[in-house]
Enzyme design. Sequence first.
Site, PDB file in Angstrom:
ATOM      1  N   TYR A 166      -4.061  -1.351 -13.297  1.00 28.77           N
ATOM      2  CA  TYR A 166      -5.193  -2.287 -13.223  1.00 28.77           C
ATOM      3  C   TYR A 166      -5.081  -3.263 -12.058  1.00 28.77           C
ATOM      4  CZ  TYR A 166      -7.351  -0.795 -17.624  1.00 28.77           C
ATOM      5  OH  TYR A 166      -8.017  -0.080 -18.592  1.00 28.77           O
TER       6      TYR A 166
ATOM      7  N   ASN B 170     -12.083  -1.406 -25.937  1.00 32.21           N
ATOM      8  CA  ASN B 170     -13.167  -0.443 -25.746  1.00 32.21           C
ATOM      9  C   ASN B 170     -12.693   1.012 -25.736  1.00 32.21           C
ATOM     10  OD1 ASN B 170     -12.002  -0.322 -23.248  1.00 32.21           O
ATOM     11  ND2 ASN B 170     -13.724  -1.249 -22.148  1.00 32.21           N
TER      12      ASN B 170
ATOM     13  N   HIS C  83     -10.370   4.673 -21.175  1.00 33.74           N
ATOM     14  CA  HIS C  83     -10.472   4.461 -19.734  1.00 33.74           C
ATOM     15  C   HIS C  83     -10.671   5.817 -19.091  1.00 33.74           C
ATOM     16  CE1 HIS C  83      -9.451   3.553 -15.561  1.00 33.74           C
ATOM     17  NE2 HIS C  83      -8.769   4.678 -15.596  1.00 33.74           N
TER      18      HIS C  83
ATOM     19  N   GLU D  84      -4.365   7.382 -10.069  1.00 33.83           N
ATOM     20  CA  GLU D  84      -3.998   7.132 -11.472  1.00 33.83           C
ATOM     21  C   GLU D  84      -3.153   8.278 -12.046  1.00 33.83           C
ATOM     22  OE1 GLU D  84      -7.774   6.296 -13.340  1.00 33.83           O
ATOM     23  OE2 GLU D  84      -8.011   4.437 -12.208  1.00 33.83           O
TER      24      GLU D  84
HETATM   25  P1  GDP Z   1     -14.188   0.633 -17.067  1.00 33.99           P
HETATM   26  O1  GDP Z   1     -14.032   1.651 -15.970  1.00 33.99           O
HETATM   27  O2  GDP Z   1     -15.515   0.696 -17.769  1.00 33.99           O
HETATM   28  O3  GDP Z   1     -13.038   0.624 -18.045  1.00 33.99           O
HETATM   29  O4  GDP Z   1     -14.209  -0.789 -16.356  1.00 33.99           O
HETATM   30  P2  GDP Z   1     -13.304  -1.416 -15.190  1.00 33.99           P
HETATM   31  O5  GDP Z   1     -12.340  -0.419 -14.634  1.00 33.99           O
HETATM   32  O6  GDP Z   1     -14.203  -2.109 -14.233  1.00 33.99           O
HETATM   33  O7  GDP Z   1     -12.482  -2.567 -15.951  1.00 33.99           O
HETATM   34  C1  GDP Z   1     -11.320  -2.259 -16.663  1.00 33.99           C
HETATM   35  C2  GDP Z   1     -11.388  -2.936 -18.006  1.00 33.99           C
HETATM   36  O8  GDP Z   1     -11.395  -4.345 -17.786  1.00 33.99           O
HETATM   37  C3  GDP Z   1     -12.654  -2.648 -18.808  1.00 33.99           C
HETATM   38  O9  GDP Z   1     -12.550  -1.490 -19.587  1.00 33.99           O
HETATM   39  C4  GDP Z   1     -12.790  -3.901 -19.655  1.00 33.99           C
HETATM   40  O10 GDP Z   1     -11.960  -3.822 -20.809  1.00 33.99           O
HETATM   41  C5  GDP Z   1     -12.220  -4.975 -18.749  1.00 33.99           C
HETATM   42  N1  GDP Z   1     -13.303  -5.684 -18.059  1.00 33.99           N
HETATM   43  C6  GDP Z   1     -14.007  -5.291 -16.970  1.00 33.99           C
HETATM   44  N2  GDP Z   1     -14.929  -6.207 -16.633  1.00 33.99           N
HETATM   45  C7  GDP Z   1     -14.791  -7.213 -17.527  1.00 33.99           C
HETATM   46  C8  GDP Z   1     -15.450  -8.464 -17.708  1.00 33.99           C
HETATM   47  O11 GDP Z   1     -16.370  -8.847 -16.958  1.00 33.99           O
HETATM   48  N3  GDP Z   1     -15.012  -9.241 -18.743  1.00 33.99           N
HETATM   49  C9  GDP Z   1     -14.010  -8.853 -19.579  1.00 33.99           C
HETATM   50  N4  GDP Z   1     -13.640  -9.679 -20.578  1.00 33.99           N
HETATM   51  N5  GDP Z   1     -13.375  -7.682 -19.448  1.00 33.99           N
HETATM   52  C10 GDP Z   1     -13.765  -6.869 -18.427  1.00 33.99           C
END
Ligand code: GDP
Length: 138
Positions: free
Chosen positions: A49, A112, A115, A126
Amino acid sequence: MERTLVLIKPDAVEQNIIGNIISCYESAGLKVTALKMEQVERKVAEEHYKEHYGKSFYNSLIEFIIRSPLCALILEGKDCIDKVREINGATNPKEQKEGTIRKKYAKGITENCVHASDSVESSEREIKIWFPNLNNKK
Ligand code: GDP
């Protein structure tokens, strides 16, 4: 063949829905070509991450990912990067469509369930993080 890296996150493992989630991918014609379960070290979670380092949700995201075992898998199939992200559902709970894994099982934006890589470049990056001993040549 295109590959993607999927994580079945700690909240999903805790809910006993590993099988349900893998079924969603297999039913879509995708093949599981690698699979492992582990409680991951913080440094692996931080590498995975790293694009989110410094964001407001970064610390809670890392704590969540390391709190209990998760499953990492590689899926293969035509257009599997886009297909898996569609099956998983949107990041924002308000945008999650009916029938997606997140709409069915996610408790919120952090917990959620899944990933999946968002591009060919991130899938290759990854896969090397999660399966360093695999022959990573395509
Ligand atoms: P994904 O590809 O949908 O999992 O999203 P991303 O890779 O952008 O972000 C990784 C993880 O970070 C997401 O699955 C969310 O759990 C968390 N996340 C991303 N954006 C936000 C945000 O704006 N607020 C919060 N609280 N968590 C976020």
